[in-house]
Each structure stands twice: as structure tokens, then as C-alpha cells.
Design a protein around this motif. Sequence first.
Motif, PDB file in Angstrom:
ATOM      1  N   LYS A 101       0.858  -1.188   0.000  1.00 35.11           N
ATOM      2  CA  LYS A 101       0.000   0.000   0.000  1.00 35.11           C
ATOM      3  C   LYS A 101       0.889   1.231   0.000  1.00 35.11           C
ATOM      4  CE  LYS A 101      -3.723   2.306   2.559  1.00 35.11           C
ATOM      5  NZ  LYS A 101      -4.564   2.273   3.796  1.00 35.11           N
ATOM      6  N   VAL A 135       4.067  -0.892 -11.478  1.00 35.26           N
ATOM      7  CA  VAL A 135       2.659  -0.572 -11.717  1.00 35.26           C
ATOM      8  C   VAL A 135       2.085   0.180 -10.519  1.00 35.26           C
ATOM      9  CG1 VAL A 135       0.360  -1.539 -12.097  1.00 35.26           C
ATOM     10  CG2 VAL A 135       2.325  -2.531 -13.276  1.00 35.26           C
ATOM     11  N   MET A 136       2.373  -0.297  -9.321  1.00 35.21           N
ATOM     12  CA  MET A 136       1.864   0.356  -8.104  1.00 35.21           C
ATOM     13  C   MET A 136       2.465   1.746  -7.935  1.00 35.21           C
ATOM     14  SD  MET A 136       1.991  -2.835  -5.446  1.00 35.21           S
ATOM     15  CE  MET A 136       1.790  -4.507  -6.068  1.00 35.21           C
ATOM     16  N   GLN A 137       3.742   1.898  -8.271  1.00 35.30           N
ATOM     17  CA  GLN A 137       4.368   3.220  -8.205  1.00 35.30           C
ATOM     18  C   GLN A 137       3.660   4.201  -9.133  1.00 35.30           C
ATOM     19  OE1 GLN A 137       8.463   2.261  -9.225  1.00 35.30           O
ATOM     20  NE2 GLN A 137       9.142   2.681  -7.143  1.00 35.30           N
ATOM     21  N   ASP A 138       3.427   3.801 -10.375  1.00 35.56           N
ATOM     22  CA  ASP A 138       2.805   4.704 -11.345  1.00 35.56           C
ATOM     23  C   ASP A 138       1.385   5.088 -10.918  1.00 35.56           C
ATOM     24  OD1 ASP A 138       5.056   4.700 -12.922  1.00 35.56           O
ATOM     25  OD2 ASP A 138       4.332   3.159 -14.304  1.00 35.56           O
ATOM     26  N   GLU A 139       0.674   4.136 -10.342  1.00 34.80           N
ATOM     27  CA  GLU A 139      -0.683   4.443  -9.849  1.00 34.80           C
ATOM     28  C   GLU A 139      -0.614   5.455  -8.720  1.00 34.80           C
ATOM     29  OE1 GLU A 139      -2.126   0.593  -8.835  1.00 34.80           O
ATOM     30  OE2 GLU A 139      -2.774   0.101 -10.893  1.00 34.80           O
ATOM     31  N   ALA A 140       0.358   5.296  -7.811  1.00 32.73           N
ATOM     32  CA  ALA A 140       0.495   6.217  -6.688  1.00 32.73           C
ATOM     33  C   ALA A 140       0.908   7.610  -7.163  1.00 32.73           C
ATOM     34  CB  ALA A 140       1.526   5.680  -5.690  1.00 32.73           C
ATOM     35  N   ALA A 159       0.293   8.954 -10.050  1.00 28.23           N
ATOM     36  CA  ALA A 159      -0.867   9.568 -10.712  1.00 28.23           C
ATOM     37  C   ALA A 159      -1.816  10.182  -9.697  1.00 28.23           C
ATOM     38  CB  ALA A 159      -1.573   8.527 -11.572  1.00 28.23           C
ATOM     39  N   ARG A 160      -1.934   9.539  -8.523  1.00 22.48           N
ATOM     40  CA  ARG A 160      -2.781  10.099  -7.458  1.00 22.48           C
ATOM     41  C   ARG A 160      -2.151  11.340  -6.857  1.00 22.48           C
ATOM     42  NH1 ARG A 160      -2.900   4.622  -5.820  1.00 22.48           N
ATOM     43  NH2 ARG A 160      -1.586   5.081  -4.008  1.00 22.48           N
TER      44      ARG A 160
END
Length: 242
Positions: free
Chosen positions: A18, A233-238, A240-241
Motif C-alpha cells: 500500500k 505498476v503500483m508506483q505509477d498508480e500512486a 498519478a494520485r
Amino acid sequence: MCKLREDNRTNSDLRDVKITTGFTIHAEGSVLIEMGNTKVICTASVSERVPRFLKKTGKGWLSAEYSMLPRATEDRNRREASMGKLGGRTMEIQRLIGRSLRASLDMKKLGERSITIDCDVIQADGGTRTASITGGYVALAIAINKLIKTGKLEESPLVSNIAAISVGVVKGTPMLDLKYTEDASADVDMNVIMDSNLKFVEVQGTGEETTFTRKELNELLDLSEKGIEELFVMQDEAIARG
């Protein structure tokens, strides 16, 4: 049937990850990264100056600091500040974080400014250095985006994501993302740092209790690449937020 680990993962599974962005209000970039029970606050602070050796070169710099709260572990550790010096482990880890994250930047495009990545472990259950690198990159990218948004940078100096993971051989079995009890009993322990082109930034591998074969090394690197691709993938999603 594949035997599950203590936390019901297969040998090729990451722990639950997370990444909470904007975790603190003052830093240009900040996240709380949680990998299983390991929790690290990562902040990126921007300064409009560089170390003396970089003055008038047009290049920027990135450095890192790492610390662990006294009760981040099962037993209380003394604050290193109270002892008047950093321990060897702390110095090694913060140098690793700095080296790893500098690989994500074009220092010329950053210009004559410095970014400091602070990684503070508030709870440790293995993999604190790899979590610090993975979360530190997200904090860095958010800070860079803020510099672009405010007009201080015309283009991003970021050249690739950087993420890291631990792997090891535990009781003869290669495993991804070791928690503390696995790490403590590992025959082989390894930390792998890669960029988003799937090139290695650094590999730290040790036969803690035994030697290991080329085949086992390849298996560990394959596991680490799989886990790191998931972390990208999780880094890029974070990011973007924001």
C-alpha cells in the motif's frame, strides 16, 4: 499443491503493498509505503542549491538519509542521535538508497538544485531498505511533478522508475519479498534494485548459511524481476494520485 508461507503467500507473491501519497503536509513529495508489516515514511525535500563540488556545473544532486524509530522492531533500539554517530548499517543503507535513486535522474535536467530523500522506518518486518527505495522513488516523482507544475522545471529529469525487492533461499526454496522471520532463517539473502527498462541498478547477494548455484541465482533474479515489475505498476498508480 504449492505449500503456502506463514502469511498465506506463495513463494512468488509480494506481501500486500500500500502506498499512501501526501502523507505529510510540508515536503514536496511524501508517501507512507507499507509492505506487509513493514512501514516506511519517505519524503522528498527540494533545495535550490547544490554541494560545493557541483557549483557552476549546471548539475543537480540527490542524497538520502535513513533511520529507524527506536520501537520499530520487537526490542527498543537506542536513537543513533543519542549515541552521537550513525551506525555502519544505517550509513550503508542510506548510501544504497541515494545511489539507487540517482539512477532515476538526469542531473543536468534537474539543474543546480538538490533533493534529499528521507526514509524513516516506523515499523520493521524485513525489507526496510527495499521498501525505502521503492517508496522513495514515488516521493521523488511527486516532488518533480510539483517542480514542473510550479514552473521551476520545464521538463522532467526522471529517466526511469526505480524499485527494489528482497529475495532469498529459505530451507532450500527460492522466495520473493522476505518478511523478517524468513530473512532471519534464509540460507541465501539478496536485495535487487532495477529500473523500468529492467536493467539492474544494484544486486546485493550473500550466502548467509551456505553457497548457492548459478541456477539458484537465476531463479532469484527471475523472482525479483517479477516482483519489481508489479511494484512499477503500483508506483505509477500512486504517482498519478499525487
